[in-house]
Design a protein around this motif. Structure first.
Motif, PDB file in Angstrom:
ATOM      1  N   SER A   9       0.943  -1.291   0.035  1.00  0.00           N
ATOM      2  CA  SER A   9      -0.095  -0.039   0.066  1.00  0.00           C
ATOM      3  C   SER A   9       0.962   1.211   0.136  1.00  0.00           C
ATOM      4  O   SER A   9       0.616   2.068  -0.546  1.00  0.00           O
ATOM      5  N   SER A  10       1.940   1.334   0.587  1.00  0.00           N
ATOM      6  CA  SER A  10       2.769   2.379   0.560  1.00  0.00           C
ATOM      7  C   SER A  10       3.547   2.518  -0.952  1.00  0.00           C
ATOM      8  O   SER A  10       3.639   3.801  -1.225  1.00  0.00           O
ATOM      9  N   ALA A  11       3.735   1.433  -1.563  1.00  0.00           N
ATOM     10  CA  ALA A  11       4.118   1.646  -2.756  1.00  0.00           C
ATOM     11  C   ALA A  11       3.109   2.200  -3.825  1.00  0.00           C
ATOM     12  O   ALA A  11       3.288   3.023  -4.688  1.00  0.00           O
ATOM     13  N   VAL A  12       1.972   1.618  -3.627  1.00  0.00           N
ATOM     14  CA  VAL A  12       0.884   2.257  -4.422  1.00  0.00           C
ATOM     15  C   VAL A  12       0.692   3.639  -3.994  1.00  0.00           C
ATOM     16  O   VAL A  12       0.394   4.407  -5.100  1.00  0.00           O
ATOM     17  N   SER A  13       0.775   3.968  -2.989  1.00  0.00           N
ATOM     18  CA  SER A  13       0.524   5.598  -2.293  1.00  0.00           C
ATOM     19  C   SER A  13       1.483   6.381  -3.211  1.00  0.00           C
ATOM     20  O   SER A  13       1.380   7.628  -3.721  1.00  0.00           O
ATOM     21  N   PHE A  14       2.845   5.928  -3.026  1.00  0.00           N
ATOM     22  CA  PHE A  14       3.977   6.483  -3.693  1.00  0.00           C
ATOM     23  C   PHE A  14       3.573   6.720  -5.200  1.00  0.00           C
ATOM     24  O   PHE A  14       3.651   7.884  -5.876  1.00  0.00           O
ATOM     25  N   THR A  15       3.107   5.517  -5.932  1.00  0.00           N
ATOM     26  CA  THR A  15       2.999   5.977  -7.332  1.00  0.00           C
ATOM     27  C   THR A  15       1.790   6.811  -7.785  1.00  0.00           C
ATOM     28  O   THR A  15       1.843   7.358  -8.671  1.00  0.00           O
TER      29      THR A  15
ATOM     30  N   LEU B 179       9.223  11.898 -15.045  1.00  0.00           N
ATOM     31  CA  LEU B 179       9.386  10.968 -14.032  1.00  0.00           C
ATOM     32  C   LEU B 179       8.235   9.951 -13.885  1.00  0.00           C
ATOM     33  O   LEU B 179       6.970  10.210 -14.040  1.00  0.00           O
ATOM     34  N   GLN B 180       8.492   8.578 -14.067  1.00  0.00           N
ATOM     35  CA  GLN B 180       7.621   7.510 -14.242  1.00  0.00           C
ATOM     36  C   GLN B 180       7.698   6.703 -12.799  1.00  0.00           C
ATOM     37  O   GLN B 180       8.617   6.079 -12.700  1.00  0.00           O
ATOM     38  N   PRO B 181       6.670   6.791 -12.092  1.00  0.00           N
ATOM     39  CA  PRO B 181       6.674   5.862 -10.781  1.00  0.00           C
ATOM     40  C   PRO B 181       6.449   4.466 -11.079  1.00  0.00           C
ATOM     41  O   PRO B 181       6.051   4.022 -12.221  1.00  0.00           O
ATOM     42  N   SER B 182       6.977   3.805 -10.222  1.00  0.00           N
ATOM     43  CA  SER B 182       7.116   2.122 -10.365  1.00  0.00           C
ATOM     44  C   SER B 182       7.094   1.481  -9.131  1.00  0.00           C
ATOM     45  O   SER B 182       7.254   2.181  -8.081  1.00  0.00           O
ATOM     46  N   ILE B 183       6.771   0.159  -9.413  1.00  0.00           N
ATOM     47  CA  ILE B 183       6.987  -0.973  -7.750  1.00  0.00           C
ATOM     48  C   ILE B 183       8.053  -1.637  -7.917  1.00  0.00           C
ATOM     49  O   ILE B 183       8.275  -2.295  -9.170  1.00  0.00           O
TER      50      ILE B 183
ATOM     51  N   LYS C  84       2.185 -11.063  -5.559  1.00  0.00           N
ATOM     52  CA  LYS C  84       1.045 -10.837  -6.377  1.00  0.00           C
ATOM     53  C   LYS C  84       0.236  -9.696  -6.185  1.00  0.00           C
ATOM     54  O   LYS C  84      -0.062  -8.862  -7.306  1.00  0.00           O
ATOM     55  N   ALA C  85       0.096  -9.200  -4.965  1.00  0.00           N
ATOM     56  CA  ALA C  85      -0.466  -7.725  -4.563  1.00  0.00           C
ATOM     57  C   ALA C  85       0.518  -6.865  -5.403  1.00  0.00           C
ATOM     58  O   ALA C  85      -0.464  -5.786  -5.853  1.00  0.00           O
ATOM     59  N   ALA C  86       1.529  -6.823  -5.274  1.00  0.00           N
ATOM     60  CA  ALA C  86       2.253  -5.651  -6.020  1.00  0.00           C
ATOM     61  C   ALA C  86       2.409  -5.697  -7.211  1.00  0.00           C
ATOM     62  O   ALA C  86       2.036  -4.413  -7.971  1.00  0.00           O
ATOM     63  N   LYS C  87       2.196  -6.842  -7.873  1.00  0.00           N
ATOM     64  CA  LYS C  87       2.323  -6.829  -9.506  1.00  0.00           C
ATOM     65  C   LYS C  87       0.913  -6.516  -9.753  1.00  0.00           C
ATOM     66  O   LYS C  87       0.677  -5.905 -10.937  1.00  0.00           O
ATOM     67  N   LYS C  88      -0.171  -6.871  -8.986  1.00  0.00           N
ATOM     68  CA  LYS C  88      -1.553  -6.669  -9.433  1.00  0.00           C
ATOM     69  C   LYS C  88      -1.840  -5.183  -9.454  1.00  0.00           C
ATOM     70  O   LYS C  88      -2.331  -4.235 -10.237  1.00  0.00           O
ATOM     71  N   ALA C  89      -1.110  -4.427  -8.452  1.00  0.00           N
ATOM     72  CA  ALA C  89      -1.172  -2.958  -8.173  1.00  0.00           C
ATOM     73  C   ALA C  89      -0.493  -2.330  -9.459  1.00  0.00           C
ATOM     74  O   ALA C  89      -1.065  -1.188 -10.063  1.00  0.00           O
ATOM     75  N   ALA C  90       0.718  -2.946  -9.574  1.00  0.00           N
ATOM     76  CA  ALA C  90       1.405  -2.329 -10.883  1.00  0.00           C
ATOM     77  C   ALA C  90       0.779  -2.414 -12.187  1.00  0.00           C
ATOM     78  O   ALA C  90       0.575  -1.428 -12.950  1.00  0.00           O
ATOM     79  N   ASP C  91      -0.019  -3.583 -12.354  1.00  0.00           N
ATOM     80  CA  ASP C  91      -0.742  -3.551 -13.608  1.00  0.00           C
ATOM     81  C   ASP C  91      -1.932  -2.803 -13.645  1.00  0.00           C
ATOM     82  O   ASP C  91      -2.278  -2.029 -14.937  1.00  0.00           O
ATOM     83  N   ARG C  92      -2.676  -2.533 -12.650  1.00  0.00           N
ATOM     84  CA  ARG C  92      -4.055  -1.620 -12.430  1.00  0.00           C
ATOM     85  C   ARG C  92      -3.500  -0.156 -12.909  1.00  0.00           C
ATOM     86  O   ARG C  92      -4.287   0.346 -13.726  1.00  0.00           O
ATOM     87  N   HIS C  93      -2.450   0.232 -12.503  1.00  0.00           N
ATOM     88  CA  HIS C  93      -1.879   1.469 -12.766  1.00  0.00           C
ATOM     89  C   HIS C  93      -0.992   1.455 -13.854  1.00  0.00           C
ATOM     90  O   HIS C  93      -0.349   2.779 -14.255  1.00  0.00           O
TER      91      HIS C  93
ATOM     92  N   GLN D 253       4.321 -18.843 -12.345  1.00  0.00           N
ATOM     93  CA  GLN D 253       3.150 -19.271 -11.941  1.00  0.00           C
ATOM     94  C   GLN D 253       2.230 -18.039 -10.919  1.00  0.00           C
ATOM     95  O   GLN D 253       1.133 -18.472 -11.050  1.00  0.00           O
ATOM     96  N   LEU D 254       2.927 -17.454 -10.347  1.00  0.00           N
ATOM     97  CA  LEU D 254       2.099 -16.349  -9.626  1.00  0.00           C
ATOM     98  C   LEU D 254       1.743 -15.400 -10.644  1.00  0.00           C
ATOM     99  O   LEU D 254       0.946 -14.412 -10.096  1.00  0.00           O
ATOM    100  N   GLY D 255       1.861 -15.274 -11.686  1.00  0.00           N
ATOM    101  CA  GLY D 255       1.182 -14.468 -12.750  1.00  0.00           C
ATOM    102  C   GLY D 255       2.031 -13.084 -12.915  1.00  0.00           C
ATOM    103  O   GLY D 255       1.224 -12.111 -13.256  1.00  0.00           O
ATOM    104  N   LEU D 256       3.339 -13.212 -12.460  1.00  0.00           N
ATOM    105  CA  LEU D 256       4.219 -11.838 -12.314  1.00  0.00           C
ATOM    106  C   LEU D 256       4.783 -11.500 -13.744  1.00  0.00           C
ATOM    107  O   LEU D 256       5.348 -10.423 -13.853  1.00  0.00           O
ATOM    108  N   LEU D 257       4.738 -12.401 -14.592  1.00  0.00           N
ATOM    109  CA  LEU D 257       5.563 -11.991 -15.777  1.00  0.00           C
ATOM    110  C   LEU D 257       4.517 -11.463 -17.209  1.00  0.00           C
ATOM    111  O   LEU D 257       3.828 -12.480 -17.513  1.00  0.00           O
ATOM    112  N   ASN D 258       4.771 -10.092 -17.538  1.00  0.00           N
ATOM    113  CA  ASN D 258       4.193  -9.921 -18.668  1.00  0.00           C
ATOM    114  C   ASN D 258       4.953  -8.748 -19.187  1.00  0.00           C
ATOM    115  O   ASN D 258       6.199  -8.605 -18.687  1.00  0.00           O
ATOM    116  N   CYS D 259       4.513  -8.052 -20.105  1.00  0.00           N
ATOM    117  CA  CYS D 259       5.390  -7.045 -21.034  1.00  0.00           C
ATOM    118  C   CYS D 259       5.784  -5.845 -20.011  1.00  0.00           C
ATOM    119  O   CYS D 259       6.587  -4.950 -20.516  1.00  0.00           O
ATOM    120  N   LYS D 260       5.203  -5.758 -18.824  1.00  0.00           N
ATOM    121  CA  LYS D 260       5.443  -4.359 -18.196  1.00  0.00           C
ATOM    122  C   LYS D 260       6.355  -5.064 -16.967  1.00  0.00           C
ATOM    123  O   LYS D 260       6.228  -4.351 -15.695  1.00  0.00           O
TER     124      LYS D 260
END
Ligand code: ZN
Length: 451
Positions: A174-180, A190-194, A208-217, A249-256
């Motif tokens: 949640s801290s990372a998401v707030s930062f972004t 500047l592009q924010p990232s996780i 999983k939660a961090a990647k989901k948040a990164a993809d959502r934004h 397997q955790l669904g973390l790998l994609n083009c981002k």
């Protein structure tokens, strides 16, 4: 010249050897670039019969190599304050017995901002106009980035133990998401990232939660992976598969997703990364210094994976000279393959230009000198004995030039370095502040004060 002009543009840079780093790797002898509103509007080969375009500034590159700003695909900007603090140690011991304790004692919003400023100054003076960072207290990193005028992807760090600025690990994502949220669309540079530190410092739920948040934004997700053989052995023990398979397997790998290091990979891992269109940040000097191993970069390229080049942080390199890193990378892969044709000069230059931009998801706007792209431009001196004669500019950039040969640097159409002088930060006072902090670090570590 073929430049039809009905208005005055901002800048013309001319009388240089242009390495466009565009998809065809076009090189323009005696070339010029027109720049307006921070963008490249034209490139040409000078025809002495034709006048230069009308511009507010006409800049003579004096025969230097004009190229896109270099892109450092992986670093930890604040860690420059620990440069040379502990060397010649295995990764685990270096990290747990030296770096983590030093971070616990000295990392604060002020020291993060100071270290990040020091790194930004070093990067710009060495021709790096874009960097991809991952660290804690990322708001302070972001402030330093903006003050310096460098372009950056800034990732807030995520680990499952108390970290600087995030005392309660349950708040890490949640801290990372707030930062972004705070920094998205705030500044065009500047592009924010996780940035999840590694599969072994973050739980499956955190990852999983961090990647989901990164993809959502729609943000770049960065993670160190397969840096050492021990990491792979431990992952197989814990999860029954390699770290790359685990992340997949955790669904973390994609083009981002940007995978950092990727040293210990097998054929299946490489195929998974290629199929998922994830990118890799290759950090050869850091991997060499920590004796982690040699990433199979030629295999990545054969599989069609995008590979950028990173310096890693100053605590494990120990500098941010990306031109010097290029030299090491090209030679390292030749000796690994026992093949002098491996990782040739043009391929290496692409890793710090267009391919580096692709790895960060920024190829639409940077990475090559082409009309419509941002004017991130570097001019490398060629008027020195070690840079004469000049037959192939890409050869000079990889095998001869060092960061100290960079003379002028422009980011987004604005000069940030002219004649080797940094224009955006007060360097003497910055160095004085770094010296003051270094004295405290030296004192607490029982070291002689050398600064
Ligand atoms: Zn790193």
């Amino acid at each position: 010249m073929g430049v039809e002009q009905t208005y005055m543009i901002d800048s013309v840079i001319h009388n240089g050897l242009i390495v466009t780093a565009d998809p065809s790797f076009r090189i323009i002898e005696n070339g010029g670039i027109g720049i307006c509103d921070g963008k490249i509007v034209s490139l040409w080969k000078t025809d002495h019969e034709q006048p230069l375009p009308q511009a507010h500034e006409i800049f003579d590159a004096q025969g230097g190599i004009i190229m896109p700003g270099l892109i450092n695909a992986h670093t930890h900007l604040p860690m420059s304050i620990f440069r040379g603090l502990s060397d010649d140690l295995p990764l685990h011991e270096w990290l747990h017995e030296h770096i983590f304790p030093a971070e616990a004692a000295f990392i604060s919003p002020q020291s993060v901002e100071l270290g990040a400023r020091l790194s930004c100054a070093e990067l710009l003076l060495n021709g790096v106009t874009t960097c991809c960072d991952g660290y804690f207290l990322a708001d302070n990193v972001a402030q330093a980035v903006i003050d310096s005028g460098i372009r950056a992807v800034v990732g807030q760090g995520v680990v499952d133990f108390p970290a600087p600025g995030v005392a309660d690990p349950s708040q890490n994502v949640s801290s990372a998401v707030s930062f972004t949220r705070r920094w998205k669309n705030k500044n065009s540079l500047l592009q924010p990232s996780i940035f999840c530190h590694a599969p072994y410092t973050c739980s499956a739920e955190t990852l999983k939660a961090a990647k989901k948040a990164a993809d959502r934004h729609d943000l770049l997700f960065q993670i160190h992976v397969c840096e050492t053989r021990a990491e792979v052995i431990q992952c197989k023990k814990d999860h029954g598969c390699s770290p790359v398979q685990y992340l997949h397997q955790l669904g973390l790998l994609n083009c981002k997703t940007l995978l950092v290091h990727a040293v210990w990979l097998d054929e299946d891992d490489i195929q998974i990364i290629a199929d998922c269109a994830s990118s890799i940040a290759h950090c050869p000097e850091s991997n060499m210094k920590l004796a982690s191993g040699i990433a199979p970069v030629e295999d990545f390229l054969c599989a069609g994976i995008t590979v950028g080049l990173g310096t890693d942080g100053c605590a494990s390199n120990n500098d941010l000279d990306l031109l010097a890193e290029l030299d090491v990378a090209a030679k390292l892969h030749k000796i690994r393959q026992m093949d002098p044709t491996a990782l040739n000069a043009a391929t290496a230059v692409k890793m710090v230009t267009l391919e580096g931009a692709k790895a960060l998801g920024l190829a639409q706007s940077i990475g090559s000198l082409e009309p419509g792209k941002c004017a991130d431009v570097v001019i490398v001196d060629t008027l020195q004995p070690h840079l004469k004669p000049l037959f192939h500019p890409e050869s000079h950039l990889v095998y001869t030039a060092k960061g100290s040969d960079v003379r002028h640097v422009m980011v987004d159409g604005k000069w940030v370095v002219r004649d080797g002088k940094l224009l955006t930060l007060d360097l003497p006072s910055l160095l004085e502040n770094v010296n003051r902090l270094a004295e405290t670090i030296a004192e607490r570590n029982g070291l002689a004060k050398c600064c």
